[in-house]
Design a protein around this motif. Sequence first.
Motif, mmCIF file in Angstrom:
data_model
loop_
_atom_site.group_PDB
_atom_site.id
_atom_site.type_symbol
_atom_site.label_atom_id
_atom_site.label_comp_id
_atom_site.label_asym_id
_atom_site.label_seq_id
_atom_site.Cartn_x
_atom_site.Cartn_y
_atom_site.Cartn_z
ATOM 1 N N ALA A 94 0.820 -1.220 0.000
ATOM 2 C CA ALA A 94 0.000 0.000 0.000
ATOM 3 C C ALA A 94 0.848 1.263 0.000
ATOM 4 C CB ALA A 94 -0.942 0.001 1.201
ATOM 5 N N THR A 95 2.056 1.204 0.577
ATOM 6 C CA THR A 95 2.900 2.398 0.647
ATOM 7 C C THR A 95 3.956 2.415 -0.453
ATOM 8 O OG1 THR A 95 4.348 1.297 2.260
ATOM 9 C CG2 THR A 95 2.611 2.689 3.147
ATOM 10 N N ASN A 96 3.830 1.530 -1.428
ATOM 11 C CA ASN A 96 4.779 1.461 -2.553
ATOM 12 C C ASN A 96 6.212 1.269 -2.050
ATOM 13 O OD1 ASN A 96 2.695 1.923 -4.352
ATOM 14 N ND2 ASN A 96 3.053 4.132 -4.426
ATOM 15 N N THR A 266 -2.783 5.916 3.361
ATOM 16 C CA THR A 266 -2.998 5.125 2.151
ATOM 17 C C THR A 266 -4.484 4.979 1.829
ATOM 18 O OG1 THR A 266 -2.937 3.038 3.381
ATOM 19 C CG2 THR A 266 -0.855 3.824 2.485
HETATM 20 C C1 LIG Z 1 1.645 4.211 -5.008
HETATM 21 O O1 LIG Z 1 1.862 4.204 -6.396
HETATM 22 C C2 LIG Z 1 0.660 4.381 -7.137
HETATM 23 C C3 LIG Z 1 0.998 4.183 -8.609
HETATM 24 O O2 LIG Z 1 2.170 4.886 -8.941
HETATM 25 C C4 LIG Z 1 0.095 5.773 -6.833
HETATM 26 O O3 LIG Z 1 -1.126 5.954 -7.532
HETATM 27 C C5 LIG Z 1 -0.169 5.894 -5.360
HETATM 28 O O4 LIG Z 1 -0.583 7.211 -5.020
HETATM 29 C C6 LIG Z 1 1.080 5.563 -4.550
HETATM 30 N N1 LIG Z 1 0.709 5.498 -3.144
HETATM 31 C C7 LIG Z 1 1.438 6.088 -2.211
HETATM 32 C C8 LIG Z 1 0.940 5.930 -0.820
HETATM 33 O O5 LIG Z 1 2.457 6.701 -2.448
#
Ligand SMILES: *[C@@H]1O[C@H](CO)[C@@H](O)[C@H](O)[C@H]1NC(C)=O
Length: 323
Positions: A94-96, A266
């Motif tokens: 969820a936090t990439n 998130t």
């Molecule tokens: C994670 O990556 C997605 C796709 O790039 C993006 O839409 C989303 O906002 C990102 N989430 C966070 C918490 O950074």
Amino acid sequence: MWWILVFAFAGSAAFEEERTTADAIIRFVDTTGVERLGAYVGGGRARVVTSEEPTPDKSWVVGDVVVEVGQLLTPVSPPYVLAIGLNYIDHIIATNSTAPLTPAVFFKGSHSVHHPLSPIVIPEISTKPDYEGELGLVFSRDCKDISEADALDCVLGYVVCHDVSARCYQNEDDADNCPGNGGQYSFSKSFDTHAPIGPRLVSVKTLGNATGLTLQTRVNGDLRQNSTTSSLIFGVQQIVSFMTSGTTIPKHTVVCTGTPDGVGDTMDPPTYLQDGDVVDVYIEHIGVLRNPITRLSTKHGLLGRTHVDFDLDDLLLFPSATA
Ligand SMILES: *[C@@H]1O[C@H](CO)[C@@H](O)[C@H](O)[C@H]1NC(C)=O
Ligand SMILES: *[C@@H]1O[C@H](CO)[C@@H](O)[C@H](O)[C@H]1NC(C)=O
Ligand SMILES: *[C@@H]1O[C@H](CO)[C@@H](O)[C@H](O)[C@H]1NC(C)=O
């Protein structure tokens, strides 16, 4: 269910003395103003623990004295708090983020330690305050260079941790009011009152390595996190073994073991803590850690909520229910 009877014999005239031990304790100020450890018995009352030191098998001896609980305190007074980042895969996705190869350890300062039911005070510079419900482990003694096999010997028991976080300084995020390059884990999680701990300390004797416990976080009753400690990437033994490598971790240090998916940052849209919110973190067999949220304004002092309604039975006596 917490009572175990032990029969003690002294001298030639063997006599039978009923000695009772408890596997879970609270710390509190009673209604006459005396600070105590006790075993909660319901109805706002606790049986007083007679010795701060646990027995060798990590339970506490309680006497016959029953007192009224006034204010609930943290069940231990840790010298400081350590915490683990990115320890649930759903939160990492969820936090990439990328799963760490070793437990990602950071400090929460000693002044972040905070009592149950007391207001979490959000300072003005924290524009994106967020909750993180976590399992906390408590060190039983000073420990250094401990193998995973011996790790539970260093654990006294478990508490609920609320790792309150200022996303503003944690994230690499230069949006409005979030100056800096992010990565400020210790800074963003060490503000005064940002580590509520409680409501009970439950012995390792009862919970073992604390796997399989439901963990839920609610904001104003709304379920935001709903997971289980079985999903921890690094479990209790791995955390203890890693963090004691070459480092003495002092007795009563609390380690918050990481948070699962569902934090406000998130959510879509991101939903940060608001003045007046009430956060409940529940862990099965331990209890509900409840704190209200209030903002600190240099102009107006404390805003929001400084008091929260509660019934101690709800926080301490349904340790297996998932409402
Ligand atoms: C994670 O990556 C997605 C796709 O790039 C993006 O839409 C989303 O906002 C990102 N989430 C966070 C918490 O950074
Ligand atoms: C935790 O304890 C359970 C029950 O004793 C056991 O099955 C499990 O393997 C343990 N987990 C770890 C990581 O040691
Ligand atoms: C919480 O998680 C449990 C276990 O996965 C699931 O059975 C339950 O339905 C979930 N509760 C809610 C409200 O989503």
